[in-house]
Design a protein around this motif. Structure first.
Motif, PDB file in Angstrom:
ATOM      1  N   ASN A  96       0.808  -1.207   0.000  1.00 26.66           N
ATOM      2  CA  ASN A  96       0.000   0.000   0.000  1.00 26.66           C
ATOM      3  C   ASN A  96       0.853   1.274   0.000  1.00 26.66           C
ATOM      4  O   ASN A  96       2.033   1.240   0.374  1.00 26.66           O
ATOM      5  N   CYS A 228      -2.679   2.183  18.157  1.00 24.23           N
ATOM      6  CA  CYS A 228      -3.516   1.456  17.196  1.00 24.23           C
ATOM      7  C   CYS A 228      -4.900   2.088  17.090  1.00 24.23           C
ATOM      8  O   CYS A 228      -5.452   2.220  15.989  1.00 24.23           O
ATOM      9  N   LYS A 231      -4.590   5.324  15.071  1.00 24.92           N
ATOM     10  CA  LYS A 231      -4.389   5.073  13.646  1.00 24.92           C
ATOM     11  C   LYS A 231      -5.700   4.692  12.957  1.00 24.92           C
ATOM     12  O   LYS A 231      -5.999   5.176  11.864  1.00 24.92           O
ATOM     13  N   ARG A 232      -6.477   3.823  13.586  1.00 28.11           N
ATOM     14  CA  ARG A 232      -7.767   3.421  12.989  1.00 28.11           C
ATOM     15  C   ARG A 232      -8.725   4.609  12.928  1.00 28.11           C
ATOM     16  O   ARG A 232      -9.415   4.807  11.931  1.00 28.11           O
ATOM     17  N   ASP A 235      -7.533   7.111  10.176  1.00 25.23           N
ATOM     18  CA  ASP A 235      -7.766   6.556   8.844  1.00 25.23           C
ATOM     19  C   ASP A 235      -9.235   6.704   8.453  1.00 25.23           C
ATOM     20  O   ASP A 235      -9.555   7.100   7.325  1.00 25.23           O
ATOM     21  N   GLU A 285      -6.417  -8.123   5.688  1.00 26.19           N
ATOM     22  CA  GLU A 285      -5.129  -8.486   6.257  1.00 26.19           C
ATOM     23  C   GLU A 285      -5.379  -9.193   7.581  1.00 26.19           C
ATOM     24  O   GLU A 285      -6.310  -8.872   8.302  1.00 26.19           O
ATOM     25  N   GLU A 287      -5.411 -10.047  11.255  1.00 26.37           N
ATOM     26  CA  GLU A 287      -5.287  -9.213  12.440  1.00 26.37           C
ATOM     27  C   GLU A 287      -4.332  -9.863  13.435  1.00 26.37           C
ATOM     28  O   GLU A 287      -4.380 -11.063  13.673  1.00 26.37           O
ATOM     29  N   ASP A 293      -3.792  -2.149  13.973  1.00 27.92           N
ATOM     30  CA  ASP A 293      -3.790  -0.721  13.671  1.00 27.92           C
ATOM     31  C   ASP A 293      -4.419  -0.388  12.325  1.00 27.92           C
ATOM     32  O   ASP A 293      -4.294   0.736  11.845  1.00 27.92           O
ATOM     33  N   ARG A 294      -5.109  -1.333  11.703  1.00 26.43           N
ATOM     34  CA  ARG A 294      -5.685  -1.090  10.375  1.00 26.43           C
ATOM     35  C   ARG A 294      -7.192  -1.350  10.372  1.00 26.43           C
ATOM     36  O   ARG A 294      -7.663  -2.313  10.972  1.00 26.43           O
ATOM     37  N   LYS A 300     -13.648  -0.720   4.616  1.00 22.33           N
ATOM     38  CA  LYS A 300     -13.380   0.492   3.839  1.00 22.33           C
ATOM     39  C   LYS A 300     -14.076   0.420   2.481  1.00 22.33           C
ATOM     40  O   LYS A 300     -14.619   1.417   1.991  1.00 22.33           O
TER      41      LYS A 300
END
Length: 314
Positions: A96, A228, A231-232, A235, A285, A287, A293-294, A300
């Protein structure tokens, strides 16, 4: 008692404190310097090169950059002076986009776009040297390989979305918050170790380590969860802002994450017998238990699908 033992007993606080201070400063320098003092060198390291020269932006990426920067100025979201601080390079990985540094740092920032953004047809994708965190050799001609090739190709709107997303992330205190948490973690652990070594009375070194190690680990993990969570949250907030830039970016976000889900599903079946299994069968991805952290890719994708449906209704 020997002279050496007497010296250690009298100066133990100074010795322990000096060692911990020097170690903490060295660790902080290693964490912070790549994105600050050595940002230019870091950018050069992360840039894909051909014949020792940085890989040039292709016409698709260059056009997307021009339109994104124009939209940022038109929306008065960033100024021309701020945009001049953002450098864009091509990274050799198929993963990414990413950014290092930010606009609130005197050292500036750069955005790394995957080499996949430069491809226009599936035939251009190198299957014998596919890099996504690690280098894979993918058997060409297989069903999974064909799906993977098609999932890598992105249209201009998808590239525009990814670039805008990273530009908005650079206009945050992302780096400063990360460094603040690192400073808090290292200084807190050093203080705990100093107190344990000089104030608390332990009968053996083993008992002291049995107290220090778990204490530092728990403290570090608590701070990691804050990082984390931030970050989430950031985003998700940036994606909401991207949607306000218009239909092209919503379509781009939908295409980008739909393609990423297909790519991850293909990689799941390709890598499922590999010791490094990074993806799930749903296209997300994998976890990690203590480092999540995504935002899931499927979440999305569904976010932009809902935004597109709302636009069609109006």
């Amino acid at each position: 008692m020997s002279r050496w033992s007497k010296f250690l007993l009298e100066w133990n606080k100074v010795i322990v404190g000096s060692i911990l201070t020097a170690g903490s400063l060295a660790e902080l320098f290693c964490f912070c310097s790549p994105e600050t003092l050595f940002l230019k060198q870091y950018k050069y390291l992360m840039t894909y090169k051909e014949m020792e020269e940085p890989y040039p932006l292709t016409s698709k990426v260059d056009q997307a950059k021009y339109e994104v920067f124009e939209d940022l100025i038109r929306k008065q979201r960033l100024t021309q002076k701020q945009l001049e601080k953002i450098d864009i390079v091509i990274n050799g990985d198929m993963n990414n986009p990413f950014h290092k540094g930010n606009l609130h740092s005197r050292f500036g920032t750069f955005i790394g776009l995957p080499i996949a953004f430069t491809f226009n047809t599936p035939e251009e994708v190198p299957m014998d040297n596919y890099r996504i965190g690690q280098t894979l050799t993918i058997e060409d001609g297989t069903q999974e390989g064909a799906v993977l090739k098609k999932s890598i190709i992105l249209g201009k709107n998808a590239v525009k979305y990814a670039l805008l997303h990273e530009c908005l992330l650079t206009d945050s205190y992302y780096m400063q918050i990360k460094f603040g948490l690192i400073v808090t973690c290292i200084s807190g652990c050093a203080t705990f170790m100093y107190t344990s070594a000089t104030k608390m009375k332990f009968r053996s070194g083993f008992r002291m380590l049995a107290t220090i190690v778990p204490g530092c680990l728990v403290y570090g993990l608590v701070l990691l969860q804050f990082w984390c969570l931030y970050k989430r949250w950031k985003d998700a907030k940036v994606d909401e802002e991207v949607a306000e830039f218009g239909q092209d970016y919503v379509l781009g976000g939908l295409e980008y994450y739909s393609q990423m889900v297909r790519r991850n599903k293909a990689l799941y079946y390709i890598m499922k017998d590999n010791t490094k299994d990074f993806f799930t069968s749903s296209g997300n991805e994998k976890e990690r238990l203590l480092w999540n952290d995504r935002v899931p890719v499927t979440a999305k994708r569904d976010f932009f699908k809902e935004k597109m449906a709302d636009m069609n209704e109006t």
